[in-house]
Design a protein around this motif. Structure first.
Motif: not given
Length: 78
Positions: A3, A7, A9-10, A12, A21-22, A39-41
């Protein structure tokens, strides 16, 4: 992915579902408990119905619509 400003952190938001969360992510709950996911997301529960809280288990999908309940009650009384 780190983060960083390059780059970020995204996250949604969705009114009808969990907070996405990514990952990987370390989540600190209100009671001080720490939950970790690599995990990835990651789907974080926002309705507090999840049995896996803070992670979402799609319990929000089982919510009933108030109008459906009203119609069902009318059918029982008629």
């Amino acid at each position: 992915m780190p983060n960083t400003p390059e780059h970020p952190r995204r996250i949604c938001l969705d009114d009808e579902g969990p907070l996405l969360i990514e990952g990987p992510v370390q989540f600190t709950c209100a009671d001080g408990r720490v939950a970790v996911s690599d995990r990835f997301v990651v789907a974080v529960c926002t309705c507090r119905r999840s049995r896996m809280y803070p992670w979402c288990d799609t319990s929000h999908r089982r919510r009933t619509n108030r109008e459906e309940n009203t119609d069902a009650e009318r059918g029982r009384t008629s």
